[in-house]
Design a protein around this motif. Structure first.
Motif, PDB file in Angstrom:
ATOM      1  N   LEU A 112      52.011  36.503  45.034  1.00 45.44           N
ATOM      2  CA  LEU A 112      51.938  37.895  45.445  1.00 45.44           C
ATOM      3  C   LEU A 112      50.600  38.518  45.049  1.00 45.44           C
ATOM      4  N   LEU A 113      50.090  38.165  43.879  1.00 46.21           N
ATOM      5  CA  LEU A 113      48.782  38.673  43.464  1.00 46.21           C
ATOM      6  C   LEU A 113      47.683  38.219  44.418  1.00 46.21           C
ATOM      7  N   SER A 114      47.795  36.995  44.932  1.00 46.98           N
ATOM      8  CA  SER A 114      46.803  36.530  45.911  1.00 46.98           C
ATOM      9  C   SER A 114      46.955  37.274  47.230  1.00 46.98           C
ATOM     10  N   ALA A 115      48.189  37.587  47.625  1.00 41.85           N
ATOM     11  CA  ALA A 115      48.409  38.370  48.843  1.00 41.85           C
ATOM     12  C   ALA A 115      47.834  39.775  48.688  1.00 41.85           C
ATOM     13  N   MET A 116      47.999  40.363  47.516  1.00 40.80           N
ATOM     14  CA  MET A 116      47.446  41.693  47.255  1.00 40.80           C
ATOM     15  C   MET A 116      45.921  41.656  47.238  1.00 40.80           C
ATOM     16  N   ALA A 117      45.348  40.564  46.741  1.00 42.14           N
ATOM     17  CA  ALA A 117      43.892  40.431  46.745  1.00 42.14           C
ATOM     18  C   ALA A 117      43.374  40.356  48.177  1.00 42.14           C
ATOM     19  N   TYR A 118      44.082  39.646  49.039  1.00 45.95           N
ATOM     20  CA  TYR A 118      43.683  39.573  50.446  1.00 45.95           C
ATOM     21  C   TYR A 118      43.800  40.945  51.106  1.00 45.95           C
ATOM     22  N   ASP A 119      44.842  41.685  50.771  1.00 49.50           N
ATOM     23  CA  ASP A 119      45.007  43.034  51.314  1.00 49.50           C
ATOM     24  C   ASP A 119      43.838  43.926  50.916  1.00 49.50           C
ATOM     25  N   GLY A 207      45.482  26.919  44.565  1.00 46.36           N
ATOM     26  CA  GLY A 207      45.300  27.505  45.889  1.00 46.36           C
ATOM     27  C   GLY A 207      45.402  29.017  45.861  1.00 46.36           C
ATOM     28  N   ALA A 208      46.436  29.536  45.179  1.00 42.93           N
ATOM     29  CA  ALA A 208      46.602  30.987  45.077  1.00 42.93           C
ATOM     30  C   ALA A 208      45.444  31.617  44.304  1.00 42.93           C
ATOM     31  N   PHE A 209      45.010  30.944  43.244  1.00 44.22           N
ATOM     32  CA  PHE A 209      43.889  31.466  42.450  1.00 44.22           C
ATOM     33  C   PHE A 209      42.606  31.515  43.274  1.00 44.22           C
ATOM     34  N   LEU A 210      42.367  30.491  44.094  1.00 39.83           N
ATOM     35  CA  LEU A 210      41.161  30.468  44.911  1.00 39.83           C
ATOM     36  C   LEU A 210      41.167  31.579  45.954  1.00 39.83           C
ATOM     37  N   VAL A 211      42.342  31.849  46.536  1.00 42.71           N
ATOM     38  CA  VAL A 211      42.442  32.960  47.487  1.00 42.71           C
ATOM     39  C   VAL A 211      42.066  34.269  46.795  1.00 42.71           C
ATOM     40  N   THR A 212      42.598  34.465  45.591  1.00 42.32           N
ATOM     41  CA  THR A 212      42.280  35.678  44.827  1.00 42.32           C
ATOM     42  C   THR A 212      40.802  35.736  44.474  1.00 42.32           C
ATOM     43  N   LEU A 213      40.266  34.613  44.014  1.00 39.53           N
ATOM     44  CA  LEU A 213      38.864  34.568  43.590  1.00 39.53           C
ATOM     45  C   LEU A 213      37.916  34.820  44.756  1.00 39.53           C
ATOM     46  N   VAL A 214      38.131  34.139  45.874  1.00 38.12           N
ATOM     47  CA  VAL A 214      37.258  34.302  47.041  1.00 38.12           C
ATOM     48  C   VAL A 214      37.343  35.731  47.581  1.00 38.12           C
ATOM     49  N   SER A 215      38.557  36.288  47.592  1.00 40.79           N
ATOM     50  CA  SER A 215      38.721  37.661  48.073  1.00 40.79           C
ATOM     51  C   SER A 215      37.898  38.629  47.234  1.00 40.79           C
ATOM     52  N   TYR A 216      37.934  38.471  45.909  1.00 45.87           N
ATOM     53  CA  TYR A 216      37.208  39.394  45.047  1.00 45.87           C
ATOM     54  C   TYR A 216      35.706  39.146  45.050  1.00 45.87           C
ATOM     55  N   ILE A 217      35.294  37.934  45.321  1.00 42.70           N
ATOM     56  CA  ILE A 217      33.853  37.682  45.479  1.00 42.70           C
ATOM     57  C   ILE A 217      33.322  38.454  46.683  1.00 42.70           C
ATOM     58  N   THR A 238      39.969  51.325  44.359  1.00 40.55           N
ATOM     59  CA  THR A 238      41.109  50.821  45.126  1.00 40.55           C
ATOM     60  C   THR A 238      41.560  49.431  44.689  1.00 40.55           C
ATOM     61  N   CYS A 239      40.718  48.742  43.900  1.00 40.12           N
ATOM     62  CA  CYS A 239      41.103  47.384  43.499  1.00 40.12           C
ATOM     63  C   CYS A 239      40.922  47.133  42.005  1.00 40.12           C
ATOM     64  N   ALA A 240      40.432  48.113  41.257  1.00 40.57           N
ATOM     65  CA  ALA A 240      40.136  47.895  39.837  1.00 40.57           C
ATOM     66  C   ALA A 240      41.380  47.534  39.048  1.00 40.57           C
ATOM     67  N   SER A 241      42.455  48.306  39.229  1.00 42.35           N
ATOM     68  CA  SER A 241      43.660  48.059  38.432  1.00 42.35           C
ATOM     69  C   SER A 241      44.301  46.722  38.796  1.00 42.35           C
ATOM     70  N   HIS A 242      44.258  46.363  40.093  1.00 43.00           N
ATOM     71  CA  HIS A 242      44.794  45.058  40.493  1.00 43.00           C
ATOM     72  C   HIS A 242      43.977  43.932  39.869  1.00 43.00           C
ATOM     73  N   LEU A 243      42.667  44.110  39.799  1.00 40.28           N
ATOM     74  CA  LEU A 243      41.810  43.096  39.185  1.00 40.28           C
ATOM     75  C   LEU A 243      42.122  42.946  37.703  1.00 40.28           C
ATOM     76  N   ILE A 244      42.417  44.060  37.026  1.00 43.13           N
ATOM     77  CA  ILE A 244      42.785  44.002  35.613  1.00 43.13           C
ATOM     78  C   ILE A 244      44.074  43.206  35.424  1.00 43.13           C
ATOM     79  N   VAL A 245      45.057  43.465  36.291  1.00 42.03           N
ATOM     80  CA  VAL A 245      46.326  42.742  36.209  1.00 42.03           C
ATOM     81  C   VAL A 245      46.114  41.259  36.436  1.00 42.03           C
ATOM     82  N   VAL A 246      45.274  40.908  37.415  1.00 39.61           N
ATOM     83  CA  VAL A 246      44.983  39.507  37.702  1.00 39.61           C
ATOM     84  C   VAL A 246      44.375  38.828  36.481  1.00 39.61           C
ATOM     85  N   CYS A 247      43.411  39.495  35.848  1.00 40.62           N
ATOM     86  CA  CYS A 247      42.753  38.910  34.670  1.00 40.62           C
ATOM     87  C   CYS A 247      43.737  38.723  33.519  1.00 40.62           C
ATOM     88  N   LEU A 248      44.582  39.728  33.263  1.00 38.81           N
ATOM     89  CA  LEU A 248      45.573  39.616  32.193  1.00 38.81           C
ATOM     90  C   LEU A 248      46.584  38.515  32.497  1.00 38.81           C
TER      91      LEU A 248
END
Length: 294
Positions: A112-119, A207-217, A238-248
């Motif tokens: 779900l975190l990767s889906a949110m990163a794509y969004d 795979g999910a981590f790469l989707v998140t990583l590429v999206s944020y790059i 719009t994405c700062a708090s989601h990025l914090i959650v991903v890192c934690l």
């Protein structure tokens, strides 16, 4: 031949036998858990009551809040009981169910975190096409895919773990039933189960981590190309708090499961587990994307 007594229940090991320490941990974890339930419940009610929040971003946030209610609930109640009692047992079936739902819900959150990163990627990098790309149908498919993948992968791991014979000690060196401490109790080879965890978990997780990583790059490079500081601030907000959650979230997983074997110690592992649950509950209190910003 040697007589073999099969395990019918497990003993979940506690962190400390000192009453003061146990009570302090109980009170702290209970408080964080209750705040987590109230906080995420409030988010669900707020999103459901306000029609202006019925968009893809808050649709995924609803799923995340639901996960952040269910995931700690799979382990925390039993952990609290374990902190109050000197001997805390869980039935074999109870351990199976606890492990299944823990892995299923945690896995679903990864996807779900990767889906949110794509969004967020679509919202920032393709804002004019956002409503076209992130259609209601696609959002439903993405959300359903995260839940189905998480629960099916957990079913595979659970079956591979508990089809093994358990006839050694029944003391699980953890507050809850997790794959590594449970496999350690098996009296048969755990190679196949470990390979399934490594291969399937590795492919899906990486795979999910790469989707998140590429999206944020892409997001970061897009934000850097914005000329005005106000535009950068709005885009980043719009994405700062989601990025914090991903890192934690990923930081906790890496620290828990990807440590050198030489650094593992039974007491330290239980301490890490206690802290990880607290961290997960604190992650559930994330600001996400503040409702007031809409």
């Amino acid at each position: 031949m040697e007589n073999i007594t099969m395990v019918t229940e497990f003993i979940l090991m506690g962190l400390s036998n000192l009453p003061v320490v146990r009570f302090s941990l109980f009170a702290a974890i209970l408080l964080i858990y209750l705040i987590t339930l109230v906080g995420n419940g409030t988010i669900l009610l707020a999103i459901g009551a306000d029609s202006h929040l019925h968009n893809p971003m808050y649709f995924f946030l609803t799923n995340l809040s639901l996960l952040d209610i269910c995931c700690p609930t799979a382990t925390v109640p039993k952990m609290l009981e374990n902190l109050l009692l000197e001997r805390s047992t869980i039935s074999f079936v109870g351990c199976v169910l606890q492990l299944y739902f823990l892995i299923a819900l945690a896995g679903t959150e990864v996807f779900l975190l990767s889906a949110m990163a794509y969004d967020r990627y679509v919202a920032i990098c393709n804002p004019l096409r956002y409503t076209v790309i992130m259609s209601k149908k696609l959002c439903l498919q993405m959300a359903a895919g995260t839940w189905v993948t998480g629960f099916l992968s957990s079913l595979l791991h659970t079956v591979m773990t508990f089809t093994l014979p358990y006839c050694k000690s029944n003391r699980v060196n953890q507050y809850y039933c997790d794959i590594p401490p449970v496999l350690a109790l098996s009296c048969a080879s755990t190679y196949a189960a470990e390979m399934v965890v490594l291969i399937v978990g590795g492919i899906l997780g990486v795979g999910a981590f790469l989707v998140t990583l590429v999206s944020y790059i892409h997001i970061i490079f897009t934000i850097l190309r914005i000329r005005s500081s106000e535009g950068k601030r709005k885009a980043f907000s719009t994405c700062a708090s989601h990025l914090i959650v991903v890192c934690l979230f990923y930081g906790t997983i890496i620290f828990t499961y990807i440590r050198p074997s030489s650094s593992h110690h039974p007491d330290q592992d239980r301490l890490v587990a206690s802290r990880d649950v607290s961290w997960h509950c604190l992650c559930a209190l994330r600001p996400a994307i503040p409702l007031s910003s809409c």
